[in-house]
Design an enzyme around this catalytic site. Structure first.
Site, PDB file in Angstrom:
ATOM      1  CG  ASN A   9      28.429 -12.362  43.802  1.00 47.84           C
ATOM      2  OD1 ASN A   9      28.354 -11.362  44.520  1.00 47.84           O
ATOM      3  ND2 ASN A   9      28.846 -12.305  42.546  1.00 47.84           N
ATOM      4  CD1 TRP A  10      23.990 -13.088  48.689  1.00 49.96           C
ATOM      5  CD2 TRP A  10      23.713 -11.589  50.323  1.00 49.96           C
ATOM      6  NE1 TRP A  10      23.693 -13.779  49.829  1.00 49.96           N
ATOM      7  CE2 TRP A  10      23.526 -12.880  50.859  1.00 49.96           C
ATOM      8  CE3 TRP A  10      23.599 -10.491  51.163  1.00 49.96           C
ATOM      9  CZ2 TRP A  10      23.217 -13.092  52.206  1.00 49.96           C
ATOM     10  CZ3 TRP A  10      23.292 -10.691  52.502  1.00 49.96           C
ATOM     11  CH2 TRP A  10      23.104 -11.980  53.015  1.00 49.96           C
ATOM     12  CE  LYS A  11      26.065 -11.642  40.389  1.00 47.94           C
ATOM     13  NZ  LYS A  11      25.789 -11.925  38.990  1.00 47.94           N
ATOM     14  CG  HIS A  95      31.679 -11.470  39.419  1.00 44.80           C
ATOM     15  ND1 HIS A  95      30.917 -10.896  38.432  1.00 44.80           N
ATOM     16  CD2 HIS A  95      30.992 -12.564  39.843  1.00 44.80           C
ATOM     17  CE1 HIS A  95      29.819 -11.616  38.271  1.00 44.80           C
ATOM     18  NE2 HIS A  95      29.838 -12.626  39.112  1.00 44.80           N
ATOM     19  CD  GLU A  97      27.760  -9.291  37.612  1.00 43.97           C
ATOM     20  OE1 GLU A  97      27.834  -8.952  38.809  1.00 43.97           O
ATOM     21  OE2 GLU A  97      27.008 -10.214  37.218  1.00 43.97           O
ATOM     22  CD  GLU A 167      30.706 -16.671  38.530  1.00 43.34           C
ATOM     23  OE1 GLU A 167      29.674 -17.039  39.100  1.00 43.34           O
ATOM     24  OE2 GLU A 167      31.139 -15.516  38.576  1.00 43.34           O
ATOM     25  N   GLY A 173      23.241 -14.665  35.174  1.00 49.16           N
ATOM     26  CA  GLY A 173      22.019 -13.864  35.251  1.00 49.16           C
ATOM     27  C   GLY A 173      21.112 -14.015  34.038  1.00 49.16           C
ATOM     28  CB  SER A 213      21.771 -19.542  35.177  1.00 49.30           C
ATOM     29  OG  SER A 213      21.760 -18.257  34.579  1.00 49.30           O
ATOM     30  N   GLY A 235      21.791 -14.832  41.535  1.00 47.13           N
ATOM     31  CA  GLY A 235      20.361 -14.616  41.768  1.00 47.13           C
ATOM     32  C   GLY A 235      19.728 -15.554  42.796  1.00 47.13           C
TER      33      GLY A 235
HETATM   34  P1  PGA Z   1      23.769 -15.933  38.591  1.00 52.47           P
HETATM   35  O1  PGA Z   1      25.171 -15.189  38.930  1.00 52.47           O
HETATM   36  O2  PGA Z   1      23.712 -17.133  39.484  1.00 52.47           O
HETATM   37  O3  PGA Z   1      22.708 -14.911  38.911  1.00 52.47           O
HETATM   38  O4  PGA Z   1      23.817 -16.300  37.144  1.00 52.47           O
HETATM   39  C1  PGA Z   1      26.321 -15.914  39.171  1.00 52.47           C
HETATM   40  C2  PGA Z   1      27.453 -14.977  39.490  1.00 52.47           C
HETATM   41  O5  PGA Z   1      27.580 -13.925  38.861  1.00 52.47           O
HETATM   42  O6  PGA Z   1      28.270 -15.262  40.395  1.00 52.47           O
END
Ligand code: PGA
Length: 251
Positions: A9-11, A95, A97, A167, A173, A213, A235
């Site tokens: 997931n590149w966000k 997600h 976020e 998640e 993150g 993470s 990330g």
């Molecule tokens: P992260 O993000 O690997 O940077 O913790 C995971 C995600 O939000 O899908």
């Protein structure tokens, strides 16, 4: 029996140029991998370029969000139909976020999943508890409510096209991943909920990814757990070496 599924997931990262550079390396190194399903979810602006770079690859491409209507006066939104038209096979829905910053609820997540499946997209449905919820001992209740909410009204047949991503919000993150035992405990419970909803035959085939993470150094011990079927990687998916390391974690 479940093929491991690793998704990046590149966000809100990577220009079109950088996205092209990254997927060229990914395609060369892991574009033909058969024992792991691999997917990238670039930002909307890079989707067309990435799809074109990966036209002959086994690596799949997802959007990170969508609207629940097929078309209409919804300025700034993108429908599952338009995402499908672009050439995506998957979409990530719910997600944390999006739940945290953009008002996503279990209800909108459910509407988006229905709309995506109608449009012929496969779905990665995300759920997870916050740190406060975990510390209050509510993890199981929260994730179960989110899972049941996300899947409301979906048939057993639909579940062929749905992957669940667990998640924990506190692990996203932060560099602080759930321990394999913590993750397995939740994944095992989610599988029980799936069994309750759809029976064992379906529950045993649905992939449940862990996210938060994930790195080359911790993926293997997570994947060794019986109910962890892959990862949703943030990330570490922005850099070829680390994402390839995660995909190749079993050598
Ligand atoms: P992260 O993000 O690997 O940077 O913790 C995971 C995600 O939000 O899908």
């Amino acid at each position: 029996m479940r093929t491991p599924f690793i998704a990046g997931n590149w966000k809100m990262n990577l220009t079109i140029g950088k996205a092209r550079e990254l997927v060229r390396v990914l395609d060369k190194e892991i574009g033909a991998v058969k024992d792991v399903e691999v997917l990238v979810a670039p930002p909307l602006t890079a989707l067309a370029a990435v799809i074109s770079e990966l036209h002959a690859s086994r690596i799949k491409v997802a959007a990170q969000n969508c609207h629940w209507e097929a078309a209409g006066a919804f300025t700034g939104e993108v429908s599952p139909e338009l995402i499908r038209d672009l050439g995506c096979s998957h979409v990530i829905i719910g997600h944390s976020e999006r739940r945290q910053y953009f008002g996503e609820t279990d209800e909108t997540v459910n509407k988006k999943i229905h709309a995506s499946l109608r449009a012929g997209l496969q779905v990665i449905a995300c759920i997870g508890e916050t740190l406060a919820e975990r510390e209050a001992g509510k993890t199981t209740v929260i994730v179960e409510t989110q899972l049941r909410g996300a899947l409301k009204g979906l048939s057993a047949g639909h579940m062929e096209y749905v992957t669940v991503a667990y998640e924990p919000v506190w692990a996203i993150g932060t560099g602080k991943n759930a321990t394999p035992d913590q993750a397995q405990e939740v994944h095992g419970h989610l599988r029980t909920v799936l069994r309750d909803l759809y029976g064992s035959a379906v529950a045993d085939t649905v992939r449940i990814q862990y996210g938060g993470s994930v790195k080359p150094s911790n993926i293997k011990e997570l994947m060794d757990k019986p109910d962890i079927d892959g990862a949703l990687v943030g990330g570490a998916s922005l850099e070829a070496t680390s994402f390839i390391g995660i995909v190749k974690c079993r050598g």
